[in-house]
Design an enzyme around this catalytic site. Structure first.
Site, PDB file in Angstrom:
ATOM      1  N   HIS A   1     104.379  16.808  32.632  1.00  0.00           N
ATOM      2  CA  HIS A   1     105.233  16.270  33.704  1.00  0.00           C
ATOM      3  C   HIS A   1     104.741  16.734  35.070  1.00  0.00           C
ATOM      4  CE1 HIS A   1     109.631  15.187  34.942  1.00  0.00           C
ATOM      5  NE2 HIS A   1     108.769  14.959  35.939  1.00  0.00           N
TER       6      HIS A   1
ATOM      7  N   HIS B   1     103.555  15.187  39.211  1.00  0.00           N
ATOM      8  CA  HIS B   1     103.519  14.080  40.183  1.00  0.00           C
ATOM      9  C   HIS B   1     102.326  14.318  41.097  1.00  0.00           C
ATOM     10  CE1 HIS B   1     107.668  12.586  39.292  1.00  0.00           C
ATOM     11  NE2 HIS B   1     107.882  13.865  38.968  1.00  0.00           N
ATOM     12  N   PHE B   2     101.215  13.659  40.816  1.00  0.00           N
ATOM     13  CA  PHE B   2     100.022  13.887  41.640  1.00  0.00           C
ATOM     14  C   PHE B   2      99.897  12.887  42.802  1.00  0.00           C
ATOM     15  CE2 PHE B   2      97.278  16.559  38.462  1.00  0.00           C
ATOM     16  CZ  PHE B   2      98.105  17.636  38.686  1.00  0.00           C
TER      17      PHE B   2
ATOM     18  N   HIS C   1     114.941  10.574  32.799  1.00  0.00           N
ATOM     19  CA  HIS C   1     115.533  11.461  33.806  1.00  0.00           C
ATOM     20  C   HIS C   1     117.018  11.517  33.466  1.00  0.00           C
ATOM     21  CE1 HIS C   1     115.590  13.091  38.042  1.00  0.00           C
ATOM     22  NE2 HIS C   1     116.868  12.916  37.791  1.00  0.00           N
TER      23      HIS C   1
ATOM     24  N   HIS D   1     113.044  17.692  32.217  1.00  0.00           N
ATOM     25  CA  HIS D   1     113.669  18.736  33.051  1.00  0.00           C
ATOM     26  C   HIS D   1     115.161  18.982  32.786  1.00  0.00           C
ATOM     27  CE1 HIS D   1     114.504  15.023  35.139  1.00  0.00           C
ATOM     28  NE2 HIS D   1     113.371  15.010  35.816  1.00  0.00           N
TER      29      HIS D   1
ATOM     30  N   ASP E   1     107.230  19.655  36.199  1.00  0.00           N
ATOM     31  CA  ASP E   1     107.768  18.670  37.158  1.00  0.00           C
ATOM     32  C   ASP E   1     107.217  18.953  38.556  1.00  0.00           C
ATOM     33  OD1 ASP E   1     109.081  16.519  38.245  1.00  0.00           O
ATOM     34  OD2 ASP E   1     111.082  17.399  38.124  1.00  0.00           O
TER      35      ASP E   1
ATOM     36  N   HIS F   1     105.815  17.831  48.111  1.00  0.00           N
ATOM     37  CA  HIS F   1     106.102  17.139  49.372  1.00  0.00           C
ATOM     38  C   HIS F   1     105.571  18.064  50.460  1.00  0.00           C
ATOM     39  CE1 HIS F   1     108.656  14.121  47.474  1.00  0.00           C
ATOM     40  NE2 HIS F   1     109.252  15.099  46.798  1.00  0.00           N
TER      41      HIS F   1
HETATM   42  O1  DOR Z   1     112.992  16.447  42.428  1.00  0.00           O
HETATM   43  C1  DOR Z   1     112.393  15.467  42.007  1.00  0.00           C
HETATM   44  N1  DOR Z   1     111.241  15.070  42.554  1.00  0.00           N
HETATM   45  N2  DOR Z   1     112.909  14.781  40.963  1.00  0.00           N
HETATM   46  C2  DOR Z   1     112.390  13.601  40.570  1.00  0.00           C
HETATM   47  O2  DOR Z   1     112.860  13.034  39.635  1.00  0.00           O
HETATM   48  C3  DOR Z   1     111.238  13.008  41.276  1.00  0.00           C
HETATM   49  C4  DOR Z   1     110.458  14.057  41.940  1.00  0.00           C
HETATM   50  C5  DOR Z   1     109.449  13.513  42.912  1.00  0.00           C
HETATM   51  O3  DOR Z   1     108.723  12.583  42.577  1.00  0.00           O
HETATM   52  O4  DOR Z   1     109.351  14.045  44.020  1.00  0.00           O
HETATM   53 ZN    ZN Z   2     109.451  14.469  37.810  1.00  0.00          ZN
END
Ligand code: DOR
Ligand code: ZN
Length: 407
Positions: free
Chosen positions: A53, A55-56, A167, A210, A275, A279
């Protein structure tokens, strides 16, 4: 190459012996002694992590993370394979978008990779549903009614094939409005996880991403598997009260931490996943930050420290970070055994050092774990190639797909 020393044997646990790695990057032999020139392991050898899990952000938001930066962070933290989530831009929701992301990953990733594909109502009737070499289908709760969320989960799990990752919160169970403080963000979704899981199908095809609450754990649908993230084990509203730590599902209470630890220790929550949701620091420091906590590089170091402090058994960590995610995804990997990919980490349990932001490699540029004790792997091999040492990259590119289309 032959590595000699203490290693994690999948049946016997910590064992002294030798691990022979072939030129094709697989483990050729595991034995008490193997003749030939050997390299000594400092500490112990464990299977490297598979983080199912992350997010790249590539395509779409490469300024937040791209395949090169994200995979470098993964490798330095002892992760040699990841599964990337489909909420990129464009989303990974079609064979064309899948092929585009797979090409980006194959060009730039240093770790092996799988791709999650976005599920939507009717997806099981697509001609490519049975053929696309996805790691899993991922169902997001945004822009879809609760009724459609439920029926899509039922549709996809009943269709068989890839697992369905959900989710476990839906906006219909969440109070609206931007939170002014972190506790308010959590309060808005107090029961959302338990309410969502109560409406999900009891299916071994279902995987809950998560998991974050004691009530969610108690209400896991029968047959479903689940994962937990370091931030839901290690952080809570008392430990972190800044909006920077806004994440979905949110940070909760020490009671929830304790319940998740218990479920994680006894294997009701089989999988550890980060996860990793990068950002930019300026976005996170704004009054209305996006949700997400980066963690692919700190996950194993923090959890290895939990092993050293006696909070977690080493065998349980090895299972949760390597064996269980591989088994869940139907991959033959995650074990130091003949025929498996030589994805290995060398860990010295005496090498505790603090997490320092300047030494991390994600574009996220922030971490909630600054100064926390951690044990970074000394060396990391991906299919026999040294990709990281002492927390620094030793290679770039070379990552391969974990899943390929059946001929
Ligand atoms: O906190 C989160 N960030 N939950 C998510 O489901 C998506 C993720 C994101 O892509 O930033
Ligand atoms: Zn996620």
């Amino acid at each position: 190459m032959i590595l000699e020393g203490r290693f994690w044997h999948p049946q016997r646990g910590l064992t002294d012996g030798c691990v022979a790695i072939g030129d094709d990057g697989t483990i050729k032999r595991v034995a008490k002694t193997i003749s030939g020139a050997k390299e000594r392991v400092r500490g112990m050898l464990l299977p490297a992590g598979l983080d199912m899990h992350v997010h790249f952000r590539d395509p779409g938001f490469p300024h937040k993370e791209d395949w090169a930066s994200g995979s470098t962070a993964a490798a330095c933290g002892g992760i040699t394979a990841v599964v990337d989530m489909p909420n990129t831009q464009p989303p990974t929701d079609s064979p064309a978008a899948f092929a585009d992301k797979a090409r980006r990953a194959a060009t730039a990733s240093v770790v092996d990779f799988g791709l999650g594909v976005s599920a939507r109502p009717g997806i099981s009737r697509e001609t490519w549903f049975d053929e696309l070499p996805a790691a899993f289908w991922k169902l997001y709760p945004y822009g879809i009614s609760w009724e459609d969320y439920q029926s899509t989960a039922t549709e996809v799990t009943a269709a068989g094939g890839h697992p369905l990752v959900i989710h476990g919160e839906h906006p219909s169970h969440i109070a609206p409005g931007p939170p002014r403080e972190l506790a308010e963000h959590t309060a808005h979704r107090q029961l959302a996880e338990a309410e969502c899981l109560a409406g999900m199908p009891a299916s071994p095809q279902l995987h809950v991403a998560h998991l974050s609450t004691a009530d969610g754990l108690a209400g896991l649908p029968v047959g479903a598997t689940a994962e937990v993230c370091p931030h839901h084990l290690l952080l809570n509203l008392d430990a972190c009260d800044s909006l920077e730590c806004k994440v979905d599902p949110p940070l909760r209470t020490p009671r929830d931490n304790a319940a998740l630890w218990s479920g994680f220790r006894d294997g009701r929550i089989a999988v550890l996943a980060s996860d990793h949701a990068p950002h930019l620091p300026e976005e996170k420091a704004s009054g209305a930050p996006p949700s997400g906590i980066p963690g692919v590089e700190t996950m194993l170091p923090l959890m290895l420290q939990q092993v050293v402090t006696g909070n977690l058994e080493l065998g349980r960590l090895v299972n949760a970070m390597a064996e269980a995610p591989a088994d869940r995804l139907g991959l033959s990997r995650g074990r130091i055994a003949r025929g498996q990919p030589a994805d290995l980490i060398e860990v010295d349990t005496k090498a505790t050092r603090p997490v320092v932001l300047e030494r991390l490699h994600s574009r996220a540029g922030w971490t909630p774990y600054e100064g926390w004790d951690a044990i970074f792997p000394q060396r990391v091999w991906r299919r026999g190639e040294l990709v990281a040492a002492d927390g620094e990259p030793q290679a770039s590119r070379g990552g391969q797909p974990l899943f390929t289309a059946q001929p």
